[in-house]
Motif scaffolding. Structure first.
Motif, short mmCIF file in Angstrom:
data_model
loop_
_atom_site.label_atom_id
_atom_site.label_comp_id
_atom_site.label_asym_id
_atom_site.label_seq_id
_atom_site.Cartn_x
_atom_site.Cartn_y
_atom_site.Cartn_z
N LYS A 1 -3.95 4.90 4.54
CA LYS A 1 -3.06 5.62 5.47
C LYS A 1 -1.62 5.15 5.35
O LYS A 1 -0.68 5.95 5.37
CB LYS A 1 -3.58 5.40 6.89
N ASN A 2 -1.44 3.85 5.21
CA ASN A 2 -0.09 3.29 5.19
C ASN A 2 0.55 3.20 3.81
O ASN A 2 1.65 2.68 3.66
CB ASN A 2 -0.10 1.89 5.83
N ASN A 3 -0.14 3.68 2.82
CA ASN A 3 0.41 3.65 1.47
C ASN A 3 1.33 4.85 1.28
O ASN A 3 0.90 5.97 1.09
CB ASN A 3 -0.73 3.70 0.46
N SER A 4 2.64 4.58 1.29
CA SER A 4 3.60 5.69 1.29
C SER A 4 3.77 6.32 -0.09
O SER A 4 4.48 7.30 -0.24
CB SER A 4 4.94 5.19 1.83
N ASN A 5 3.10 5.75 -1.09
CA ASN A 5 3.17 6.36 -2.41
C ASN A 5 2.23 7.56 -2.57
O ASN A 5 2.31 8.29 -3.56
CB ASN A 5 2.80 5.34 -3.49
N LEU A 6 1.35 7.72 -1.60
CA LEU A 6 0.32 8.76 -1.75
C LEU A 6 0.69 10.03 -1.00
O LEU A 6 1.19 9.99 0.12
CB LEU A 6 -1.02 8.23 -1.22
N SER A 7 0.45 11.16 -1.65
CA SER A 7 0.62 12.46 -0.99
C SER A 7 -0.55 12.68 -0.03
O SER A 7 -1.56 11.98 -0.12
CB SER A 7 0.61 13.56 -2.04
#
Lengths: 195, 195
Positions: free
Chosen positions: B74-80
């Motif tokens: 959820k907190n991985n901002s690299n993922l769409s």
DNA sequence: TTTATTTTTGAATAGTGGTTCATTATTAAG
DNA sequence: CTTAATAATGAACCACTATTCAAAAATAAA
């Protein structure tokens, strides 16, 4: 000679459905079922092999009914694949609305019975699943449904999702009305979540 | 003074997971768990309140793990949004593959525990569900997912379908490989059945 | 070693609840 | 009314198993 009066088998079945729905199969006592049905505990064994047999007959009844209804839908040539698909989902919801207790047992104890007596269980269930499959197949053949999906998996997916939602609803009926749930289910399965 | 040697609690938990997976919670005897764990039956009650408590701790463990992993996604901002969605489904499958017994208990006994002790059960489960919801919400806000659907229903739908398929797979693992099932699930949820 | 403290044991307990069966009630036929 | 046959009863039975607890074992400190 004496003849059986009333319909004790039916009374017992109805009592069992009610109690199984309320407390679950394992916590339902034979003595309580007997009391609710207005018969002696021993009398249950005149109509059923054992406790498991009661559950088995409940499942027989419901799957038989669902199967017959689904057959009508499947063979109705006036319906498009999507009509049939909608009717199939409505069918399950209608049964749920008509007899919530029966449906409750149906969603809650399916695991148990499938595990303990898979061989006795499968008669009508298999027939039902095959009819459901036929409806999906027809949709694919008529190019209404995608052909990227495995029918078996799709079938399991759809019924699993519905069962899970009904179960959830039964625990907490006030959050959503059944009709909203039904409508959402139809949408997701048809169009998915992609915008 | 004496000190506890080894890790009996862990031994008991592992034995219980194995036995619950094999025969189900109700048919699993404490004496058998004790035997498998290499402890006396009475010792189990030094580490657990009662039989139910063993199941509860198993669920605690798995939901805790799933929750922590989901939080990372959820907190991985690299993922769409779709990446996150895929990762979420992969997460569940990975746990299943890594420890099938644990997963088996997880899919089979969830009903039982949710019914018998809903209040004790919900701690990590709720957290997990909320994180799942957040991922879906983000997808809707970023206009990747449709906004025609209720988040709560969608959440229940997705996890219900997955659970049902895993359960099915566990009963009959040879029909389809897990990867095919996983791939089909992702497709249906994204695009639906409409061609 | 001895003592104190905690862990471990497993046989005994106790409660549960499905199932049986000797007995009784009921009805039909003769 | 009598008899025969079947239905129904429910207290007693019994198998099963989660749980307890008094005793034993193990370890650390004195």
């Amino acid at each position: 000679m004496r003849v059986k009066e009333g319909n004790k088998e039916k009374d017992i079945l109805e009592a069992a459905i009610k109690l199984f729905a309320e407390v679950g199969y394992h916590k339902a006592k034979i003595s309580k079922i007997a009391e609710m049905a207005g018969v002696a505990a021993g009398s249950i064994y005149l109509y059923f092999e054992d406790k498991e047999d009661i559950l088995l007959k409940i499942f027989d009844e419901i799957w038989h009914r669902i199967y017959l209804e689904l057959l009508k839908i499947k063979n109705n040539s006036n319906l498009s694949p999507f009509d049939k698909f909608d009717a199939m989902i409505d069918l399950i919801f209608d049964i749920y609305i008509e007899n919530p207790n029966l449906a409750m047992v149906f969603v809650n104890e399916q695991n148990h019975i499938q595990r303990s007596t898979p061989e006795k269980f499968t008669v009508f269930y298999e027939k039902f699943l095959l009819s459901g499959e036929d409806i999906i197949k027809e949709g694919i053949e008529k190019h209404a449904f995608t052909n990227n999906l495995d029918i078996n998996i799709l079938r399991q997916f759809i019924f699993g999702a519905i069962r899970s939602l009904l179960q959830h609803w039964a625990i907490d009926p006030k959050t959503y009305p059944l009709n909203k749930i039904r409508q959402n289910i139809k949408f997701i399965i048809k169009y998915g979540i992609e915008k």
